[in-house]
Design a protein around this motif. Structure first.
Motif, PDB file in Angstrom:
ATOM      1  N   ILE A 109      -4.755  21.208  -3.732  1.00 50.91           N
ATOM      2  CA  ILE A 109      -5.017  20.015  -2.895  1.00 50.91           C
ATOM      3  C   ILE A 109      -4.941  20.374  -1.396  1.00 50.91           C
ATOM      4  CG2 ILE A 109      -4.167  17.687  -2.316  1.00 50.91           C
ATOM      5  CD1 ILE A 109      -2.963  17.664  -5.235  1.00 50.91           C
ATOM      6  N   ARG A 110      -5.912  19.823  -0.644  1.00 56.90           N
ATOM      7  CA  ARG A 110      -5.899  20.004   0.813  1.00 56.90           C
ATOM      8  C   ARG A 110      -5.644  18.689   1.536  1.00 56.90           C
ATOM      9  NH1 ARG A 110      -8.342  24.892   2.545  1.00 56.90           N
ATOM     10  NH2 ARG A 110      -9.063  26.095   0.753  1.00 56.90           N
ATOM     11  N   THR A 111      -6.221  17.614   1.015  1.00 61.71           N
ATOM     12  CA  THR A 111      -6.043  16.284   1.628  1.00 61.71           C
ATOM     13  C   THR A 111      -5.928  15.240   0.530  1.00 61.71           C
ATOM     14  OG1 THR A 111      -8.441  15.906   1.691  1.00 61.71           O
ATOM     15  CG2 THR A 111      -7.452  16.802   3.682  1.00 61.71           C
ATOM     16  N   ARG A 112      -5.408  14.082   0.885  1.00 64.41           N
ATOM     17  CA  ARG A 112      -5.393  12.917  -0.003  1.00 64.41           C
ATOM     18  C   ARG A 112      -5.563  11.696   0.908  1.00 64.41           C
ATOM     19  NH1 ARG A 112      -2.309  16.195   1.645  1.00 64.41           N
ATOM     20  NH2 ARG A 112      -1.507  17.074  -0.261  1.00 64.41           N
ATOM     21  N   HIS A 113      -6.016  10.598   0.322  1.00 69.40           N
ATOM     22  CA  HIS A 113      -6.232   9.364   1.093  1.00 69.40           C
ATOM     23  C   HIS A 113      -5.148   8.359   0.697  1.00 69.40           C
ATOM     24  CE1 HIS A 113     -10.536  10.176   2.352  1.00 69.40           C
ATOM     25  NE2 HIS A 113     -10.262  11.183   1.553  1.00 69.40           N
ATOM     26  N   VAL A 114      -4.665   7.583   1.668  1.00 69.02           N
ATOM     27  CA  VAL A 114      -3.638   6.581   1.345  1.00 69.02           C
ATOM     28  C   VAL A 114      -3.975   5.246   2.007  1.00 69.02           C
ATOM     29  CG1 VAL A 114      -1.824   8.321   1.101  1.00 69.02           C
ATOM     30  CG2 VAL A 114      -2.103   7.142   3.282  1.00 69.02           C
ATOM     31  N   VAL A 115      -3.557   4.162   1.364  1.00 68.40           N
ATOM     32  CA  VAL A 115      -3.815   2.829   1.927  1.00 68.40           C
ATOM     33  C   VAL A 115      -2.942   2.599   3.163  1.00 68.40           C
ATOM     34  CG1 VAL A 115      -4.606   1.694  -0.192  1.00 68.40           C
ATOM     35  CG2 VAL A 115      -2.151   1.751   0.313  1.00 68.40           C
ATOM     36  N   GLU A 116      -3.453   1.781   4.054  1.00 65.89           N
ATOM     37  CA  GLU A 116      -2.677   1.346   5.219  1.00 65.89           C
ATOM     38  C   GLU A 116      -1.655   0.317   4.744  1.00 65.89           C
ATOM     39  OE1 GLU A 116      -2.887   2.590   8.091  1.00 65.89           O
ATOM     40  OE2 GLU A 116      -4.903   3.428   8.322  1.00 65.89           O
ATOM     41  N   PRO A 117      -0.586   0.061   5.524  1.00 67.98           N
ATOM     42  CA  PRO A 117       0.365  -0.988   5.147  1.00 67.98           C
ATOM     43  C   PRO A 117      -0.370  -2.299   4.863  1.00 67.98           C
ATOM     44  CG  PRO A 117       1.183   0.227   7.039  1.00 67.98           C
ATOM     45  CD  PRO A 117      -0.199   0.743   6.778  1.00 67.98           C
ATOM     46  N   GLY A 118      -0.030  -2.942   3.756  1.00 70.11           N
ATOM     47  CA  GLY A 118      -0.680  -4.202   3.380  1.00 70.11           C
ATOM     48  C   GLY A 118      -1.878  -4.010   2.466  1.00 70.11           C
ATOM     49  N   GLY A 119      -2.360  -2.771   2.340  1.00 65.51           N
ATOM     50  CA  GLY A 119      -3.486  -2.491   1.439  1.00 65.51           C
ATOM     51  C   GLY A 119      -3.011  -2.487  -0.005  1.00 65.51           C
ATOM     52  N   SER A 120      -3.944  -2.605  -0.963  1.00 60.15           N
ATOM     53  CA  SER A 120      -3.525  -2.699  -2.363  1.00 60.15           C
ATOM     54  C   SER A 120      -4.534  -2.068  -3.299  1.00 60.15           C
ATOM     55  CB  SER A 120      -3.339  -4.173  -2.766  1.00 60.15           C
ATOM     56  OG  SER A 120      -4.601  -4.747  -3.056  1.00 60.15           O
ATOM     57  N   THR A 121      -4.086  -1.897  -4.547  1.00 58.08           N
ATOM     58  CA  THR A 121      -4.956  -1.414  -5.626  1.00 58.08           C
ATOM     59  C   THR A 121      -6.166  -2.330  -5.787  1.00 58.08           C
ATOM     60  OG1 THR A 121      -3.085  -0.404  -6.768  1.00 58.08           O
ATOM     61  CG2 THR A 121      -4.996  -0.994  -8.125  1.00 58.08           C
TER      62      THR A 121
END
Ligand code: UT7
Length: 346
Positions: free
Chosen positions: A42-54
């Protein structure tokens, strides 16, 4: 009477904009780009901003999948996730409503990293038995929301994302028909991948949990061994039921948990590792989204084409695993925004 079949007719995916690099993780935790790349790929991963959801990610992936096949509506939304927007109710009904599908059959399927294949099996059965004529099958997770801030291992691996396929009723001879399934579980491994607190067993004690028990934990080594063993066995079983040799399979869309798992499976199965769809470098382990995102990126990148024999396979918490075979249909994926932004060819 001819039994109908469930046919794949659309595909889409979405990952959040925020990218976390290995170097960024190394600035917060005792880890390094070198360790993460060599131990996981793995080199990068994406994450939700605060308040974001599935649910937010599931809506975006579903919109892309519907767009790819020119559909506005389907009869059902089946969402594979183990990070729902709330513990109760399921996230799928709200996703369906946000898509304008107010009367749709909608429910969640919880089988962690095998969830997408379990959701495909459930939905395929609903189509072949005549309950619905079309459906969105979505895999979406936001594991960034359940990882311990100080856990260098899990934070290095997991990323957020969503992927979706559109299924419609069709004929058994068509390309894109979901073929043979192989599903299984082994609950004796329940503690290998778990969030200990927050469920009925802990809540019935009446005491507040220790904060550490509210986070995801994984015993990496035994899980690695089981993943290779179970997915290799399941892929082999599906290929045989399809009437294919494992060597006849053009593309393996296998859960992106660790690049070394893909390499070990290729060796076990005696096939070139190049036949394994691979986007783990860019998105990490996206749990239920992993298989549909890998498929979408393989189509976008040109390594998966109409007529290819494909086996999808997932493994994870439960323990649970599952695989399915199909001949890939002629699909035009809706161009993904992040691929366009990152210059990845379609
Ligand atoms: O999605 C569901 C299914 N999940 C999987 O299939 C995951 C399967 N497991 C794996 O992919 C691997 O087991 C991991 C990537 C989780 C861990 O890799 P590993 O090669 O099995 O490492 P390990 O857990 O045996 O740890 C080796 C060393 C340890 O240090 P010591 O005890 O040897 O001093 C760890 O503390 O590496 C250390 N370590 C790290 N070092 C730097 C663990 N994580 C990190 C890290 N950075 N991020």
């Amino acid at each position: 009477m001819v039994t109908p079949a469930a046919v794949v007719c659309g595909i889409g995916g979405h990952v959040p904009e925020r990218v976390v690099t290995n170097d960024e993780l190394s600035s917060m935790l005792d880890t390094s780009d070198e360790w993460i790349r060599t131990r996981t790929g793995i080199r990068t991963r994406h994450v939700v901003e605060p308040g974001g959801s599935t649910g937010d990610l599931a809506v975006r992936a579903s919109e892309a999948a519907l767009r790819s096949c020119g559909r506005r509506a389907v009869d059902a939304v089946v969402l594979a996730t183990s990070t729902p927007d709330r513990p109760c109710p399921a996230t799928a009904p709200e996703v369906a409503s946000r898509l304008g599908l107010n009367a749709a059959v909608a429910f969640d399927v919880a089988a962690v990293c095998a969830g997408f294949v379990y959701a495909l099996a459930t939905t395929s059965s609903m189509i072949t038995s005549g309950i619905v004529d079309s459906a969105l099958v979505v895999g979406a997770d936001t594991f960034s929301t359940i990882l311990a801030p100080t856990d260098r291992t899990t934070r290095a691996i997991f990323g957020d994302g969503a992927g979706a396929l559109v299924l419609r009723k069709g004929q058994r001879e068509e390309r894109g028909v979901l073929g043979e399934f192989d599903l299984g579980s082994d609950g004796t491994g329940v503690d290998l991948i778990t969030v200990p607190a927050g469920g009925s067993r802990q809540r019935s004690t009446g005491s507040a949990p220790d904060e550490t028990e509210t986070y995801f934990t994984m015993q990496g080594k035994p899980v690695f061994v089981e993943a290779v063993k179970r997915m290799s066995g399941s892929v082999t079983a599906v290929a045989a039921r399809q009437g294919w040799g494992v060597a006849d399979v053009d593309q393996f869309a296998v859960h992106q948990a660790n690049a070394r798992i893909l390499a070990a499976m290729a060796e076990n199965l005696g096939v070139p590792v190049e036949r394994f769809a691979r986007n783990i470098e860019r998105v990490g382990n996206t749990v239920a989204a992993s298989i549909p995102l890998a498929l979408r990126d393989a189509v976008d990148g040109g390594s998966l084409s109409a007529g290819d024999r494909v086996v999808l396979s997932g493994f994870g918490g439960g323990l649970a695993w599952g695989s399915v075979g199909l001949v890939w249909p002629d699909l035009t994926p809706a161009e993904s925004e992040e691929n366009r932004a990152e210059g990845i060819p379609r």
